[in-house]
Design a protein around this motif. Structure first.
Motif, PDB file in Angstrom:
ATOM      1  N   GLU A  54      -5.170 -35.500  74.027  1.00 18.72           N
ATOM      2  CA  GLU A  54      -4.058 -35.241  74.946  1.00 18.72           C
ATOM      3  C   GLU A  54      -2.713 -35.135  74.227  1.00 18.72           C
ATOM      4  OE1 GLU A  54      -1.967 -36.970  78.998  1.00 18.72           O
ATOM      5  OE2 GLU A  54      -3.877 -37.799  78.333  1.00 18.72           O
ATOM      6  N   LYS A  55      -2.485 -36.009  73.254  1.00 15.76           N
ATOM      7  CA  LYS A  55      -1.218 -35.985  72.509  1.00 15.76           C
ATOM      8  C   LYS A  55      -1.032 -34.636  71.810  1.00 15.76           C
ATOM      9  CE  LYS A  55       1.160 -38.239  68.716  1.00 15.76           C
ATOM     10  NZ  LYS A  55       0.837 -38.007  67.326  1.00 15.76           N
ATOM     11  N   ASP A  56      -2.081 -34.139  71.160  1.00 22.69           N
ATOM     12  CA  ASP A  56      -2.009 -32.849  70.472  1.00 22.69           C
ATOM     13  C   ASP A  56      -1.832 -31.705  71.455  1.00 22.69           C
ATOM     14  OD1 ASP A  56      -2.376 -34.221  68.118  1.00 22.69           O
ATOM     15  OD2 ASP A  56      -4.515 -33.718  67.947  1.00 22.69           O
ATOM     16  N   LEU A  57      -2.496 -31.789  72.594  1.00 22.97           N
ATOM     17  CA  LEU A  57      -2.381 -30.746  73.613  1.00 22.97           C
ATOM     18  C   LEU A  57      -0.959 -30.657  74.155  1.00 22.97           C
ATOM     19  CD1 LEU A  57      -3.710 -28.628  75.445  1.00 22.97           C
ATOM     20  CD2 LEU A  57      -4.266 -30.484  77.023  1.00 22.97           C
ATOM     21  N   VAL A  58      -0.368 -31.802  74.484  1.00 29.91           N
ATOM     22  CA  VAL A  58       1.005 -31.835  75.001  1.00 29.91           C
ATOM     23  C   VAL A  58       1.968 -31.294  73.949  1.00 29.91           C
ATOM     24  CG1 VAL A  58       2.879 -33.377  75.718  1.00 29.91           C
ATOM     25  CG2 VAL A  58       0.575 -33.694  76.645  1.00 29.91           C
ATOM     26  N   GLU A  59       1.788 -31.693  72.709  1.00 25.28           N
ATOM     27  CA  GLU A  59       2.635 -31.213  71.620  1.00 25.28           C
ATOM     28  C   GLU A  59       2.530 -29.696  71.467  1.00 25.28           C
ATOM     29  OE1 GLU A  59       2.407 -31.643  66.872  1.00 25.28           O
ATOM     30  OE2 GLU A  59       2.503 -33.544  67.969  1.00 25.28           O
ATOM     31  N   ARG A  60       1.319 -29.172  71.526  1.00 26.60           N
ATOM     32  CA  ARG A  60       1.096 -27.726  71.380  1.00 26.60           C
ATOM     33  C   ARG A  60       1.723 -26.965  72.538  1.00 26.60           C
ATOM     34  NH1 ARG A  60      -3.284 -25.053  68.816  1.00 26.60           N
ATOM     35  NH2 ARG A  60      -3.052 -26.797  67.399  1.00 26.60           N
ATOM     36  N   VAL A  61       1.535 -27.448  73.770  1.00 27.34           N
ATOM     37  CA  VAL A  61       2.095 -26.775  74.944  1.00 27.34           C
ATOM     38  C   VAL A  61       3.622 -26.783  74.883  1.00 27.34           C
ATOM     39  CG1 VAL A  61       2.350 -26.911  77.466  1.00 27.34           C
ATOM     40  CG2 VAL A  61       0.085 -27.142  76.413  1.00 27.34           C
ATOM     41  N   ASN A  62       4.215 -27.902  74.482  1.00 28.02           N
ATOM     42  CA  ASN A  62       5.677 -27.971  74.350  1.00 28.02           C
ATOM     43  C   ASN A  62       6.178 -26.989  73.296  1.00 28.02           C
ATOM     44  OD1 ASN A  62       6.128 -29.864  76.354  1.00 28.02           O
ATOM     45  ND2 ASN A  62       5.864 -31.592  74.961  1.00 28.02           N
ATOM     46  N   LYS A  63       5.474 -26.883  72.194  1.00 27.68           N
ATOM     47  CA  LYS A  63       5.852 -25.946  71.136  1.00 27.68           C
ATOM     48  C   LYS A  63       5.810 -24.511  71.657  1.00 27.68           C
ATOM     49  CE  LYS A  63       4.663 -24.583  66.446  1.00 27.68           C
ATOM     50  NZ  LYS A  63       3.789 -24.815  65.305  1.00 27.68           N
ATOM     51  N   ILE A  64       4.785 -24.201  72.423  1.00 25.47           N
ATOM     52  CA  ILE A  64       4.643 -22.852  72.987  1.00 25.47           C
ATOM     53  C   ILE A  64       5.773 -22.573  73.985  1.00 25.47           C
ATOM     54  CG2 ILE A  64       3.202 -21.415  74.478  1.00 25.47           C
ATOM     55  CD1 ILE A  64       0.760 -22.876  73.176  1.00 25.47           C
ATOM     56  N   GLN A  65       6.046 -23.519  74.878  1.00 22.55           N
ATOM     57  CA  GLN A  65       7.082 -23.316  75.894  1.00 22.55           C
ATOM     58  C   GLN A  65       8.468 -23.172  75.283  1.00 22.55           C
ATOM     59  OE1 GLN A  65       6.459 -26.733  78.440  1.00 22.55           O
ATOM     60  NE2 GLN A  65       5.408 -25.459  79.957  1.00 22.55           N
ATOM     61  N   ASN A  66       8.723 -23.855  74.177  1.00 18.71           N
ATOM     62  CA  ASN A  66      10.051 -23.843  73.557  1.00 18.71           C
ATOM     63  C   ASN A  66      10.205 -22.802  72.457  1.00 18.71           C
ATOM     64  OD1 ASN A  66      10.911 -25.991  75.195  1.00 18.71           O
ATOM     65  ND2 ASN A  66       9.950 -27.457  73.821  1.00 18.71           N
ATOM     66  N   PHE A  67       9.195 -22.005  72.211  1.00 16.87           N
ATOM     67  CA  PHE A  67       9.253 -21.021  71.134  1.00 16.87           C
ATOM     68  C   PHE A  67      10.331 -19.976  71.408  1.00 16.87           C
ATOM     69  CE2 PHE A  67       8.197 -16.939  69.298  1.00 16.87           C
ATOM     70  CZ  PHE A  67       8.025 -17.268  67.972  1.00 16.87           C
ATOM     71  N   ARG A  68      11.161 -19.700  70.401  1.00 15.44           N
ATOM     72  CA  ARG A  68      12.163 -18.644  70.443  1.00 15.44           C
ATOM     73  C   ARG A  68      12.228 -18.030  69.049  1.00 15.44           C
ATOM     74  NH1 ARG A  68      11.548 -20.027  74.861  1.00 15.44           N
ATOM     75  NH2 ARG A  68      13.006 -20.542  76.486  1.00 15.44           N
ATOM     76  N   LYS A  69      12.315 -16.724  68.992  1.00 18.59           N
ATOM     77  CA  LYS A  69      12.449 -16.019  67.714  1.00 18.59           C
ATOM     78  C   LYS A  69      13.511 -14.952  67.903  1.00 18.59           C
ATOM     79  CE  LYS A  69      11.203 -14.412  63.649  1.00 18.59           C
ATOM     80  NZ  LYS A  69      11.571 -15.043  62.441  1.00 18.59           N
ATOM     81  N   PHE A  70      14.593 -15.028  67.117  1.00 19.42           N
ATOM     82  CA  PHE A  70      15.656 -14.031  67.209  1.00 19.42           C
ATOM     83  C   PHE A  70      15.243 -12.804  66.412  1.00 19.42           C
ATOM     84  CE2 PHE A  70      19.657 -12.041  65.999  1.00 19.42           C
ATOM     85  CZ  PHE A  70      20.252 -11.903  67.248  1.00 19.42           C
ATOM     86  N   MET A  71      15.238 -11.644  67.077  1.00 17.62           N
ATOM     87  CA  MET A  71      14.794 -10.414  66.405  1.00 17.62           C
ATOM     88  C   MET A  71      15.526  -9.222  67.015  1.00 17.62           C
ATOM     89  SD  MET A  71      10.892  -9.228  65.971  1.00 17.62           S
ATOM     90  CE  MET A  71      10.479  -7.517  65.886  1.00 17.62           C
TER      91      MET A  71
END
Length: 80
Positions: A54-71
């Motif tokens: 669960e800890k890894d899943l929550v961390e992964r989902v948060n990383k995905i939701q907060n992803f931003r790439k300036f391009m």
């Protein structure tokens, strides 16, 4: 070799997904520099599975939701 094979794009076009979530990747030929245009938005893929701790899943989902790439003057982010 057949003419069609010789004239085909270097990267074959494929479609990932179905319906309104389908994404087309590849298949474009660019002959001149002024044609360098993004016709399709960049596609992102992440792997998440239900057997993750669960800890890894929550961390992964948060990383995905907060992803931003300036391009190219704009921020790319995940759209669902």
């Amino acid at each position: 070799m057949e003419l069609e094979t010789l004239l085909a794009p270097e990267i074959r076009e494929i479609t990932i997904g179905t319906g309104e979530n389908a994404k087309r990747i590849g298949g474009d030929d660019i002959l001149y520099r002024h044609q360098l245009t993004f016709f399709d938005p960049t596609a992102f893929a992440y792997d998440v599975w239900d057997t993750m701790p669960e800890k890894d899943l929550v961390e992964r989902v948060n990383k995905i939701q907060n992803f931003r790439k300036f391009m190219l003057g704009s921020s790319l982010k995940l759209t669902l």
